[in-house]
Design a protein around this motif. Structure first.
Motif, mmCIF file in Angstrom:
data_model
loop_
_atom_site.group_PDB
_atom_site.id
_atom_site.type_symbol
_atom_site.label_atom_id
_atom_site.label_comp_id
_atom_site.label_asym_id
_atom_site.label_seq_id
_atom_site.Cartn_x
_atom_site.Cartn_y
_atom_site.Cartn_z
ATOM 1 N N ALA A 214 -6.407 27.247 20.072
ATOM 2 C CA ALA A 214 -6.195 28.307 21.053
ATOM 3 C C ALA A 214 -5.924 29.623 20.326
ATOM 4 O O ALA A 214 -5.170 29.669 19.357
ATOM 5 N N ILE A 215 -6.549 30.696 20.800
ATOM 6 C CA ILE A 215 -6.378 32.011 20.183
ATOM 7 C C ILE A 215 -6.281 33.073 21.272
ATOM 8 O O ILE A 215 -6.358 32.768 22.463
ATOM 9 N N LYS A 216 -6.140 34.312 20.850
ATOM 10 C CA LYS A 216 -6.193 35.468 21.753
ATOM 11 C C LYS A 216 -7.132 36.498 21.156
ATOM 12 O O LYS A 216 -7.222 36.640 19.936
ATOM 13 N N ASP A 217 -7.845 37.200 22.042
ATOM 14 C CA ASP A 217 -8.750 38.226 21.539
ATOM 15 C C ASP A 217 -7.995 39.525 21.272
ATOM 16 O O ASP A 217 -6.757 39.572 21.347
ATOM 17 N N GLN A 218 -8.715 40.598 20.972
ATOM 18 C CA GLN A 218 -8.091 41.866 20.618
ATOM 19 C C GLN A 218 -7.234 42.425 21.741
ATOM 20 O O GLN A 218 -6.297 43.206 21.485
ATOM 21 N N ASN A 219 -7.528 42.045 22.986
ATOM 22 C CA ASN A 219 -6.772 42.545 24.131
ATOM 23 C C ASN A 219 -5.663 41.588 24.581
ATOM 24 O O ASN A 219 -5.032 41.810 25.607
ATOM 25 N N LYS B 238 -6.115 38.473 25.488
ATOM 26 C CA LYS B 238 -6.597 37.467 26.441
ATOM 27 C C LYS B 238 -6.678 36.113 25.755
ATOM 28 O O LYS B 238 -7.246 35.999 24.676
ATOM 29 N N PRO B 239 -6.120 35.052 26.352
ATOM 30 C CA PRO B 239 -6.138 33.730 25.706
ATOM 31 C C PRO B 239 -7.484 33.038 25.856
ATOM 32 O O PRO B 239 -8.236 33.285 26.804
ATOM 33 N N GLY B 240 -7.774 32.191 24.909
ATOM 34 C CA GLY B 240 -9.012 31.419 24.956
ATOM 35 C C GLY B 240 -9.061 30.442 23.800
ATOM 36 O O GLY B 240 -8.016 30.098 23.218
ATOM 37 N N TYR B 241 -10.252 30.020 23.434
ATOM 38 C CA TYR B 241 -10.418 29.014 22.379
ATOM 39 C C TYR B 241 -11.522 29.470 21.425
ATOM 40 O O TYR B 241 -12.578 29.942 21.859
ATOM 41 N N ARG B 242 -11.246 29.307 20.127
ATOM 42 C CA ARG B 242 -12.208 29.749 19.117
ATOM 43 C C ARG B 242 -13.410 28.812 19.064
ATOM 44 O O ARG B 242 -13.264 27.592 19.022
ATOM 45 N N VAL B 243 -14.600 29.406 19.063
ATOM 46 C CA VAL B 243 -15.842 28.658 18.895
ATOM 47 C C VAL B 243 -16.741 29.430 17.939
ATOM 48 O O VAL B 243 -16.603 30.637 17.775
ATOM 49 N N ALA B 244 -17.646 28.708 17.293
ATOM 50 C CA ALA B 244 -18.600 29.320 16.377
ATOM 51 C C ALA B 244 -20.014 29.005 16.850
ATOM 52 O O ALA B 244 -20.285 27.916 17.358
ATOM 53 N N VAL B 245 -20.909 29.953 16.687
ATOM 54 C CA VAL B 245 -22.306 29.754 17.065
ATOM 55 C C VAL B 245 -22.988 28.909 15.988
ATOM 56 O O VAL B 245 -22.892 29.201 14.795
ATOM 57 N N GLU B 246 -23.676 27.866 16.404
ATOM 58 C CA GLU B 246 -24.221 26.861 15.489
ATOM 59 C C GLU B 246 -25.129 27.441 14.398
ATOM 60 O O GLU B 246 -25.078 27.012 13.242
ATOM 61 N N VAL B 247 -25.971 28.399 14.762
ATOM 62 C CA VAL B 247 -26.964 28.865 13.805
ATOM 63 C C VAL B 247 -26.334 29.407 12.530
ATOM 64 O O VAL B 247 -26.897 29.260 11.432
ATOM 65 N N PHE B 248 -25.140 29.980 12.633
ATOM 66 C CA PHE B 248 -24.522 30.554 11.440
ATOM 67 C C PHE B 248 -23.919 29.467 10.539
ATOM 68 O O PHE B 248 -23.865 29.627 9.323
ATOM 69 N N HIS B 249 -23.501 28.358 11.144
ATOM 70 C CA HIS B 249 -23.072 27.219 10.338
ATOM 71 C C HIS B 249 -24.264 26.600 9.625
ATOM 72 O O HIS B 249 -24.188 26.224 8.444
ATOM 73 N N GLN B 250 -25.406 26.501 10.309
ATOM 74 C CA GLN B 250 -26.601 25.943 9.692
ATOM 75 C C GLN B 250 -27.084 26.815 8.530
ATOM 76 O O GLN B 250 -27.494 26.301 7.477
ATOM 77 N N LEU B 251 -27.006 28.129 8.697
ATOM 78 C CA LEU B 251 -27.388 29.025 7.610
ATOM 79 C C LEU B 251 -26.402 28.937 6.448
ATOM 80 O O LEU B 251 -26.797 29.034 5.279
#
Length: 267
Positions: A149-154, A156-169
């Motif tokens: 669980a994280i918060k953005d710059q403002n 706002k709470p949420g959950y960290r996720v990463a876009v798959e293509v950048f892990h593949q690269l």
């Protein structure tokens, strides 16, 4: 003989008027029916064929409209929604035709070692993570209570996720660096890790890429030609592919990047 008249009470006049109106209306309907019948009789059997022609034309028209509606080209968003798992980056997807650049002798800005090559790989692979909501986590079938669980710059709470293509690269970049391990290991980084750890990292990346390649199941084909004019055929990989515009996805990821906390490890 003289006509006889009788007086009519005032309360009977509406009923007589109604009867006269009914007679007039019936007479008009009979006249109209006679007119239509007369016209059809003049047309003879041709009017039946005319009706059939009109009905057939309408059927063909509606069928054509239905066919065009079903075969109309889907938008990028509709295509992505239909054939891809949910992603917060779906709005960034744009499809285009590309020709792969894979000559018999590998060359290009992403090949080899050195600062210039590293900079190109950094540009396409080192992109920050983004954040999704609890409902979106549940939509993915993931457990929010067991996720970061994280918060953005403002705030706002949420959950960290990463876009798959950048892990593949990232995995491809690690494989490249390991090819030139003598150059990269002294510089630190992943290739300088202990042998057991590096091999585990490489095995992870190889299997991640294997699953991705099998998941995509590219059904494109390539031909064979003779680039060296020596009678030895080589694969020609420059056939067209339908691709997602990478720059559009990268820009979306940069625009939606959330800061990394001081205790959060890189992936």
């Amino acid at each position: 003989m003289a006509k006889s008249y009788r007086s009519v009470p005032l309360d009977e006049e509406p009923f007589l008027a109604k009867e006269e109106g009914v007679i007039d209306e019936k007479w008009a309907e009979d006249r109209e029916t006679d007119f239509i019948t007369e016209r059809l009789q003049r047309l003879g059997p041709n009017w039946v064929w005319l009706c059939h022609a009109i009905l057939l034309s309408l059927s063909v028209t509606f069928f054509a409209l239905s066919f065009c509606t079903k075969t109309a080209k889907a938008t990028d968003a509709e295509y992505t929604q239909k054939y891809s798992a949910w992603s917060p980056a779906a709005s960034a997807v744009k499809y285009e035709t590309q020709h792969f650049d894979l000559p018999p002798v590998a060359k290009g800005p992403y090949i080899g070692k050195g600062d210039d090559v590293d900079a190109k790989w950094e540009e396409i692979s080192r992109v920050g993570d983004t954040m999704i909501s609890r409902d979106e986590m549940l939509n993915l079938g993931l457990d929010p209570d067991n996720s970061l669980a994280i918060k953005d710059q403002n705030g706002k709470p949420g959950y960290r996720v990463a876009v798959e293509v950048f892990h593949q690269l990232h995995c491809l970049n690690l494989l490249r660096q390991n090819v030139y391990k003598d150059y990269y290991a002294p510089l630190g980084g992943d290739t300088s890790a202990p042998k057991h750890d590096l091999e585990g990292h490489l095995d992870h990346c190889i299997d991640a890429l294997r699953q991705f390649v099998m998941c995509q199941g590219d059904i494109g084909v390539f031909s064979f030609d003779f680039p060296f004019n020596d009678g030895d055929p080589w694969p020609n990989y420059s056939t067209p592919h339908t691709c997602r515009n990478f720059n559009s996805i990268r820009e979306w990821a940069i625009d939606h990047t959330v800061p990394r906390g001081p205790d959060e490890p890189e992936h």
